[in-house]
Design a protein around this motif. Structure first.
Motif, PDB file in Angstrom:
ATOM      1  N   GLY A 208       0.853  -1.339   0.059  1.00  0.00           N
ATOM      2  CA  GLY A 208       0.006   0.007   0.065  1.00  0.00           C
ATOM      3  C   GLY A 208       1.024   1.268   0.017  1.00  0.00           C
ATOM      4  O   GLY A 208       2.102   1.127  -0.117  1.00  0.00           O
ATOM      5  N   ILE A 209       0.196   2.409   0.148  1.00  0.00           N
ATOM      6  CA  ILE A 209       0.868   3.686  -0.170  1.00  0.00           C
ATOM      7  C   ILE A 209       1.923   3.913   1.249  1.00  0.00           C
ATOM      8  O   ILE A 209       2.996   4.503   0.907  1.00  0.00           O
ATOM      9  CB  ILE A 209       0.136   4.713  -0.196  1.00  0.00           C
ATOM     10  CG1 ILE A 209      -0.736   4.699  -1.557  1.00  0.00           C
ATOM     11  CG2 ILE A 209       0.724   6.132  -0.038  1.00  0.00           C
ATOM     12  CD1 ILE A 209      -1.838   5.620  -2.060  1.00  0.00           C
ATOM     13  N   HIS A 210       1.344   3.316   2.187  1.00  0.00           N
ATOM     14  CA  HIS A 210       2.368   3.554   3.484  1.00  0.00           C
ATOM     15  C   HIS A 210       3.839   2.878   3.267  1.00  0.00           C
ATOM     16  O   HIS A 210       4.809   3.422   3.229  1.00  0.00           O
ATOM     17  CB  HIS A 210       1.679   2.839   4.665  1.00  0.00           C
ATOM     18  CG  HIS A 210       0.906   3.881   5.427  1.00  0.00           C
ATOM     19  ND1 HIS A 210       0.738   4.033   6.832  1.00  0.00           N
ATOM     20  CD2 HIS A 210      -0.214   4.522   5.034  1.00  0.00           C
ATOM     21  CE1 HIS A 210      -0.184   5.176   7.201  1.00  0.00           C
ATOM     22  NE2 HIS A 210      -0.824   5.271   5.892  1.00  0.00           N
ATOM     23  N   TYR A 234      -2.008  14.212   4.557  1.00  0.00           N
ATOM     24  CA  TYR A 234      -2.496  12.838   5.372  1.00  0.00           C
ATOM     25  C   TYR A 234      -1.519  12.627   6.662  1.00  0.00           C
ATOM     26  O   TYR A 234      -0.400  12.567   6.201  1.00  0.00           O
ATOM     27  CB  TYR A 234      -2.448  11.935   4.208  1.00  0.00           C
ATOM     28  CG  TYR A 234      -2.705  10.636   4.580  1.00  0.00           C
ATOM     29  CD1 TYR A 234      -3.839  10.160   5.553  1.00  0.00           C
ATOM     30  CD2 TYR A 234      -1.850   9.521   4.612  1.00  0.00           C
ATOM     31  CE1 TYR A 234      -4.103   8.763   5.879  1.00  0.00           C
ATOM     32  CE2 TYR A 234      -2.192   8.310   4.687  1.00  0.00           C
ATOM     33  CZ  TYR A 234      -3.097   8.002   5.711  1.00  0.00           C
ATOM     34  OH  TYR A 234      -3.225   6.637   6.284  1.00  0.00           O
ATOM     35  N   THR A 275      -0.139  15.414  -3.606  1.00  0.00           N
ATOM     36  CA  THR A 275      -1.494  14.830  -4.054  1.00  0.00           C
ATOM     37  C   THR A 275      -2.031  15.488  -5.265  1.00  0.00           C
ATOM     38  O   THR A 275      -2.938  16.304  -5.006  1.00  0.00           O
ATOM     39  CB  THR A 275      -2.312  14.530  -3.000  1.00  0.00           C
ATOM     40  OG1 THR A 275      -2.605  15.779  -2.163  1.00  0.00           O
ATOM     41  CG2 THR A 275      -1.807  13.470  -1.745  1.00  0.00           C
ATOM     42  N   TYR A 280      -4.917  15.829  -0.721  1.00  0.00           N
ATOM     43  CA  TYR A 280      -5.601  15.535   0.520  1.00  0.00           C
ATOM     44  C   TYR A 280      -5.295  16.168   1.692  1.00  0.00           C
ATOM     45  O   TYR A 280      -4.387  16.755   1.987  1.00  0.00           O
ATOM     46  CB  TYR A 280      -5.151  14.063   0.972  1.00  0.00           C
ATOM     47  CG  TYR A 280      -6.078  13.402   1.811  1.00  0.00           C
ATOM     48  CD1 TYR A 280      -7.184  12.633   1.489  1.00  0.00           C
ATOM     49  CD2 TYR A 280      -5.832  13.305   3.421  1.00  0.00           C
ATOM     50  CE1 TYR A 280      -7.873  11.980   2.338  1.00  0.00           C
ATOM     51  CE2 TYR A 280      -6.478  12.719   4.162  1.00  0.00           C
ATOM     52  CZ  TYR A 280      -7.590  12.044   3.882  1.00  0.00           C
ATOM     53  OH  TYR A 280      -8.137  11.459   4.719  1.00  0.00           O
ATOM     54  N   ASP A 308       1.296  10.986  -4.576  1.00  0.00           N
ATOM     55  CA  ASP A 308       0.374  10.105  -4.115  1.00  0.00           C
ATOM     56  C   ASP A 308      -0.992  10.293  -4.812  1.00  0.00           C
ATOM     57  O   ASP A 308      -1.589  11.122  -4.636  1.00  0.00           O
ATOM     58  CB  ASP A 308       0.269  10.429  -2.600  1.00  0.00           C
ATOM     59  CG  ASP A 308      -0.724   9.712  -1.649  1.00  0.00           C
ATOM     60  OD1 ASP A 308      -1.373   8.921  -2.392  1.00  0.00           O
ATOM     61  OD2 ASP A 308      -0.912   9.655  -0.560  1.00  0.00           O
ATOM     62  N   TYR A 310      -3.873   8.614  -4.572  1.00  0.00           N
ATOM     63  CA  TYR A 310      -4.740   7.473  -3.755  1.00  0.00           C
ATOM     64  C   TYR A 310      -5.962   7.295  -4.026  1.00  0.00           C
ATOM     65  O   TYR A 310      -6.594   6.174  -3.865  1.00  0.00           O
ATOM     66  CB  TYR A 310      -4.499   8.092  -2.178  1.00  0.00           C
ATOM     67  CG  TYR A 310      -5.158   9.362  -2.141  1.00  0.00           C
ATOM     68  CD1 TYR A 310      -4.660  10.420  -2.605  1.00  0.00           C
ATOM     69  CD2 TYR A 310      -6.305   9.238  -1.643  1.00  0.00           C
ATOM     70  CE1 TYR A 310      -5.202  11.729  -2.502  1.00  0.00           C
ATOM     71  CE2 TYR A 310      -7.153  10.556  -1.472  1.00  0.00           C
ATOM     72  CZ  TYR A 310      -6.417  11.852  -1.615  1.00  0.00           C
ATOM     73  OH  TYR A 310      -7.175  13.025  -1.554  1.00  0.00           O
ATOM     74  N   SER A 338      -2.729   2.736  -4.997  1.00  0.00           N
ATOM     75  CA  SER A 338      -3.312   1.525  -4.142  1.00  0.00           C
ATOM     76  C   SER A 338      -4.493   1.015  -4.435  1.00  0.00           C
ATOM     77  O   SER A 338      -5.344   1.845  -5.260  1.00  0.00           O
ATOM     78  CB  SER A 338      -3.341   2.493  -2.790  1.00  0.00           C
ATOM     79  OG  SER A 338      -3.952   1.391  -1.796  1.00  0.00           O
ATOM     80  N   LYS A 341      -8.637   1.945  -2.209  1.00  0.00           N
ATOM     81  CA  LYS A 341      -9.743   2.676  -2.007  1.00  0.00           C
ATOM     82  C   LYS A 341     -10.549   2.185  -3.451  1.00  0.00           C
ATOM     83  O   LYS A 341     -11.773   2.023  -3.455  1.00  0.00           O
ATOM     84  CB  LYS A 341      -9.677   4.111  -2.687  1.00  0.00           C
ATOM     85  CG  LYS A 341      -8.547   4.941  -1.636  1.00  0.00           C
ATOM     86  CD  LYS A 341      -8.961   4.970  -0.205  1.00  0.00           C
ATOM     87  CE  LYS A 341      -7.765   5.875   0.592  1.00  0.00           C
ATOM     88  NZ  LYS A 341      -7.915   5.564   1.990  1.00  0.00           N
ATOM     89  N   ARG A 348      -4.526  -4.956   0.947  1.00  0.00           N
ATOM     90  CA  ARG A 348      -3.214  -4.417   1.161  1.00  0.00           C
ATOM     91  C   ARG A 348      -2.275  -4.571   0.038  1.00  0.00           C
ATOM     92  O   ARG A 348      -1.270  -5.541   0.388  1.00  0.00           O
ATOM     93  CB  ARG A 348      -2.256  -5.008   2.534  1.00  0.00           C
ATOM     94  CG  ARG A 348      -3.080  -4.792   4.050  1.00  0.00           C
ATOM     95  CD  ARG A 348      -3.359  -3.205   4.109  1.00  0.00           C
ATOM     96  NE  ARG A 348      -2.452  -2.194   4.305  1.00  0.00           N
ATOM     97  CZ  ARG A 348      -2.622  -0.948   3.684  1.00  0.00           C
ATOM     98  NH1 ARG A 348      -3.867  -0.623   3.276  1.00  0.00           N
ATOM     99  NH2 ARG A 348      -1.501  -0.214   3.925  1.00  0.00           N
TER     100      ARG A 348
HETATM  101  C1  LIG Z   1      -3.737  10.954   0.857  1.00  0.00           C
HETATM  102  C2  LIG Z   1      -3.727   9.368   1.293  1.00  0.00           C
HETATM  103  N1  LIG Z   1      -2.631   8.457   0.907  1.00  0.00           N
HETATM  104  C3  LIG Z   1      -2.502   7.159   1.219  1.00  0.00           C
HETATM  105  C4  LIG Z   1      -3.499   6.589   1.839  1.00  0.00           C
HETATM  106  C5  LIG Z   1      -3.284   5.168   2.570  1.00  0.00           C
HETATM  107  O1  LIG Z   1      -3.042   4.456   1.266  1.00  0.00           O
HETATM  108  P1  LIG Z   1      -2.862   2.683   1.672  1.00  0.00           P
HETATM  109  O2  LIG Z   1      -3.977   2.010   2.299  1.00  0.00           O
HETATM  110  O3  LIG Z   1      -2.769   2.284   0.285  1.00  0.00           O
HETATM  111  O4  LIG Z   1      -1.447   2.522   2.510  1.00  0.00           O
HETATM  112  C6  LIG Z   1      -4.663   7.148   2.490  1.00  0.00           C
HETATM  113  C7  LIG Z   1      -5.687   6.656   2.966  1.00  0.00           C
HETATM  114  O5  LIG Z   1      -6.695   7.192   3.593  1.00  0.00           O
HETATM  115  C8  LIG Z   1      -4.620   8.790   2.039  1.00  0.00           C
HETATM  116  O6  LIG Z   1      -5.914   9.291   2.290  1.00  0.00           O
END
Ligand SMILES: Cc1ncc(COP(=O)(O)O)c(C=O)c1O
Length: 503
Positions: A208-210, A234, A275, A280, A308, A310, A338, A341, A348
């Protein structure tokens, strides 16, 4: 902890919305406070009548919990004198299975105790600034899609197909970068839907993005380097950056996106995190002029841009916007996306698209750092995309979320007219309702939570919450249509209770 502050401590932790009976929560919290010696031996606990009154719960519940703790040896009661923490608490209870199944995760210990125990400076900072919500579902959880609409039958067919014949190559560790089949399917999707320029080899599958941001900052920066972040941004990725030892420089945003001042521009960062398709949490789109400016600045100053992307699949009223990466001609952009969403957050699976020259290093580092797996899910997902289910699911959900967004806007307009305007609602899974200047949006969010409604205070997304505008992030995607208006009215009751001018 003195017995006199026990009620407050408990009140902050009891969560009426998490589906666990209050009896069990109270029992576990008291066990925890005794085991951690926050309630030292000999402390007299409040009477069941007083504690029940202070927590707003039934006296019977407290009495039963006390009786159970007596049986387990945590407390002893002396007739006429009260109930006292026992001299030695049984310490095998934490984490032990209980009658209702495997042990629930123990509640986090109170912060001072954690810090005292073992946390490093950055660890303690991470926990102190943590933004994660205990609830991840229901009205009005921002950022969560409607997982009940996921095509479960297709997924389970694919699941059965892959498990019918055991394939060791899908059950072992993943080679760096992820499954080739998925990387090919994603490259096609990203090229056509997001105007991302890439080959499958440039794609690195992550959780995921994290994790994508974590990998990028580890590979492209050193502790102490500066990263520009949007202000607001975020909280999740902000945490990832802080733990990596980066120094964030919050950069204000305007209606065209991130807006560095002359002073900011005079000190080029190592990285920036933006973003562009849907800021965001405010929701604006980065203008073409700003995109060009950032790319040129990054090229001249040799900085990396992490894009990002997302939730850009969800735009209502206009087509999804092209990525920033698609405009990049000098290989400065690291694109992260990711399936959280578009499909469901618990899957994940996410991805990075990195410049060609970095692809092999990223794939190797990903395997070294995270020892990846999940190839079977990746194979299922590749087939899910190839069979067309991914794009048709997005199409279906876009229509559904567009309707929900409108229902929410209508409910808000009916109750408040123009008094509390919403911004950022023409894309994504949430909108931001602005509150009058000076409103304590955390208090409003707390009042909403007490009514079982989750919203997030806007000020918490800013680097300096005390100077930030006030507002609420309201997620509509995971709320069934018919529940939106009633849930909004409950939220409005919380707003009115906190803001007397609306009462
Ligand atoms: C701006 C942004 N980036 C990343 C994420 C998290 O993404 P992931 O679930 O793929 O780690 C979120 C989740 O709300 C988000 O709002």
């Amino acid at each position: 902890m003195r017995a006199s502050v026990l009620s407050d401590w408990l009140a902050q932790r009891l969560d009426r919305g998490n589906g666990q009976p209050i009896y069990r929560q109270l029992h576990r919290l008291l066990q925890q406070a005794i085991l951690s010696r926050e309630l030292p031996a000999g402390t007299k606990v409040p009477s069941s009548r007083l504690l029940a009154q202070e927590l707003g719960i039934g006296r019977n519940t407290v009495t039963q919990v006390y009786e159970q703790l007596v049986l387990e040896g945590y407390v002893s009661s002396a007739t006429g004198r009260g109930t006292f923490v026992a001299d030695s608490a049984p310490d095998e209870i934490v984490g032990a299975p209980d009658a209702e199944g495997p042990a629930a995760k123990p509640e986090p210990l109170p912060l001072p105790l954690q810090a005292k125990r073992a946390l490093s400076t950055r660890g303690a900072r991470l926990i102190a600034g943590a933004g994660v919500s205990k609830r991840q579902w229901g009205a009005f959880m921002p950022g969560v899609p409607d997982v009940t609409k996921f095509p479960a039958r297709v997924w389970s067919r694919l699941h059965n197909k892959y498990w019918r014949r055991l394939r060791p190559d899908l059950l072992t560790y993943a080679p760096g970068g992820g499954l080739a089949l998925l990387r090919h399917a994603l490259a096609d999707y990203l090229r056509t839907s997001r105007s991302v320029r890439c080959t499958p080899e440039q794609i690195i599958i992550t959780t995921g993005i994290h994790q994508s941001v974590d990998l990028a900052v580890r590979l492209l920066s050193d502790p102490g380097d500066v990263i520009w972040t949007e202000d607001p941004c975020y909280w999740g990725v902000r945490s990832v950056l802080h733990v990596s030892g980066l120094q964030s420089r919050p950069i204000a945003v305007d209606e065209e996106g991130i807006n560095p001042s002359a002073d900011d521009l005079a000190q080029p960062p190592k990285l920036m995190l933006v973003t562009p398709s849907h800021q965001y949490p405010l929701g604006m789109v980065m203008s073409l002029a700003r995109r060009r400016m950032l790319l040129e600045y990054a090229r001249q100053n040799q900085c990396w841009i992490i894009e990002d992307d997302y939730d850009s699949e969800y735009r209502y009223g206009s087509r999804p916007l092209a990525s920033l990466q698609g405009l990049d001609t000098s290989g400065q952009v690291i694109y992260v996306g990711s399936f959280g969403k578009t499909l469901f957050p618990g899957l994940r699976i996410g991805y990075l698209v990195v410049p060609e020259a970095l692809a092999e290093s990223f794939a190797t580092a990903s395997a070294e750092l995270y020892r990846e797996g999940q190839l079977l899910q990746q194979a299922m997902l590749a087939e899910f995309i190839a069979e067309g289910h991914f794009t048709s699911h997005i199409r279906k959900m876009r229509t559904l979320y567009g309707q929900r967004r409108q229902t929410l806007l209508d409910a808000a307009a009916q109750r408040y007219g123009d008094a509390l305007p919403a911004v950022g609602g023409d894309a994504g899974l949430h909108l931001v309702m602005q509150l009058p200047e000076g409103t304590d949006d955390r208090a409003v969010a707390a009042a909403a939570l007490a009514r079982n409604i989750v919203v997030r205070p806007l000020s918490g997304y800013y680097a300096q919450p005390s100077l930030a505008p006030s507002g609420l992030l309201i997620g509509y995607a995971c709320v069934p249509d018919e529940e939106i208006a009633p849930a909004f009215n409950t939220l409005a009751d919380a707003i009115d209770a906190t803001l007397p001018q609306f009462a």
